[in-house]
Design a protein around this motif. Structure first.
Motif, short mmCIF file in Angstrom:
data_model
loop_
_atom_site.label_atom_id
_atom_site.label_comp_id
_atom_site.label_asym_id
_atom_site.label_seq_id
_atom_site.Cartn_x
_atom_site.Cartn_y
_atom_site.Cartn_z
N CYS A 1 0.69 -1.08 -0.01
CA CYS A 1 0.28 0.05 0.12
C CYS A 1 0.77 1.25 0.43
CB CYS A 1 -0.83 -0.19 1.19
SG CYS A 1 -2.16 -0.81 1.20
N HIS B 1 -1.70 8.28 0.00
CA HIS B 1 -0.93 9.70 -0.90
C HIS B 1 -1.30 10.83 0.09
CE1 HIS B 1 -0.35 7.24 -4.01
NE2 HIS B 1 -1.23 6.51 -3.58
N GLN C 1 -5.66 -4.62 -8.75
CA GLN C 1 -4.90 -2.86 -8.16
C GLN C 1 -5.95 -2.04 -7.58
OE1 GLN C 1 -3.05 -0.23 -9.94
NE2 GLN C 1 -4.33 1.70 -10.80
N VAL D 1 -7.71 1.41 -5.79
CA VAL D 1 -7.37 2.89 -5.49
C VAL D 1 -8.58 3.12 -4.29
CG1 VAL D 1 -7.93 4.35 -5.97
CG2 VAL D 1 -6.78 2.41 -7.85
N ASP E 1 -10.37 6.28 -2.64
CA ASP E 1 -10.77 7.73 -3.13
C ASP E 1 -11.35 8.04 -1.98
OD1 ASP E 1 -9.16 7.74 -5.26
OD2 ASP E 1 -10.81 7.14 -6.54
N ARG F 1 -7.22 11.11 -4.55
CA ARG F 1 -6.86 9.45 -4.21
C ARG F 1 -5.91 9.69 -2.19
NH1 ARG F 1 -3.97 5.66 -8.39
NH2 ARG F 1 -5.56 6.63 -9.27
N CYS G 1 -5.01 6.40 -1.02
CA CYS G 1 -4.46 4.95 -1.34
C CYS G 1 -4.12 3.81 -2.41
CB CYS G 1 -4.97 3.93 0.23
SG CYS G 1 -4.17 2.17 -0.02
N THR G 2 -3.33 3.65 -2.65
CA THR G 2 -2.90 2.95 -4.08
C THR G 2 -2.42 1.42 -3.45
OG1 THR G 2 -2.82 4.59 -5.53
CG2 THR G 2 -2.07 2.29 -6.20
#
Length: 137
Positions: free
Chosen positions: A84, A87, A112, A114, A116, A122, A124-125
């Motif tokens: 993880c 962001h 993947q 994402v 939000d 965003r 977290c990715t």
């Protein structure tokens, strides 16, 4: 929910699970995509920010739901790797996670995810890989 063959797969019972405690709601789950929400309230650090571990739980949950749809009823999807990148954080409202398939193989499925916030920023990715194994009877 439907699996890759189009067959209906029932939602698992969430009572007494981490999903229930964290308030996670799954709104869509197919082999290629899963979507769900989680409230920020109750899933924060002591400083009032969304806990990074909560974002990781949401990501693994959504990827695992999708991988299970890909695996089908006679197999099980088990997470073997999760990474993880956080962001930014959130202080209130709901966050929404969307898991999208990157690889759908015979023994592995990778997604993947994402996460939000309510404004579409965003948070977290994540990337989750699940191993697909024979279900334990």
């Amino acid at each position: 929910m439907t699996d890759t063959t189009g067959a209906q797969t029932p939602l698992p019972e969430i009572a007494g699970t981490l999903l229930e405690r964290m308030g996670i709601e799954i709104t869509e789950a197919t082999a290629r995509r899963a979507v769900g929400t989680m409230p920020v309230a109750g899933n924060t650090q002591p400083y009032g920010l969304l806990h990074g571990g909560a974002s990781a739980v949401l990501a693994e949950t959504l990827g695992s739901y999708a991988a299970q749809q890909h695996a089908g009823a006679s197999r099980a999807a088990v997470g073997i790797e999760l990474s993880c990148t956080h962001h930014r954080s959130a202080r209130e409202g709901l966050v929404t996670g969307t898991a999208t398939a990157l690889h759908l193989g015979r023994t592995l499925a990778t997604y993947q995810v994402v996460v939000d916030d309510a404004d579409g920023r965003r948070i977290c990715t994540a990337r989750l890989t699940c191993m697909l194994i024979d279900a334990v009877a």
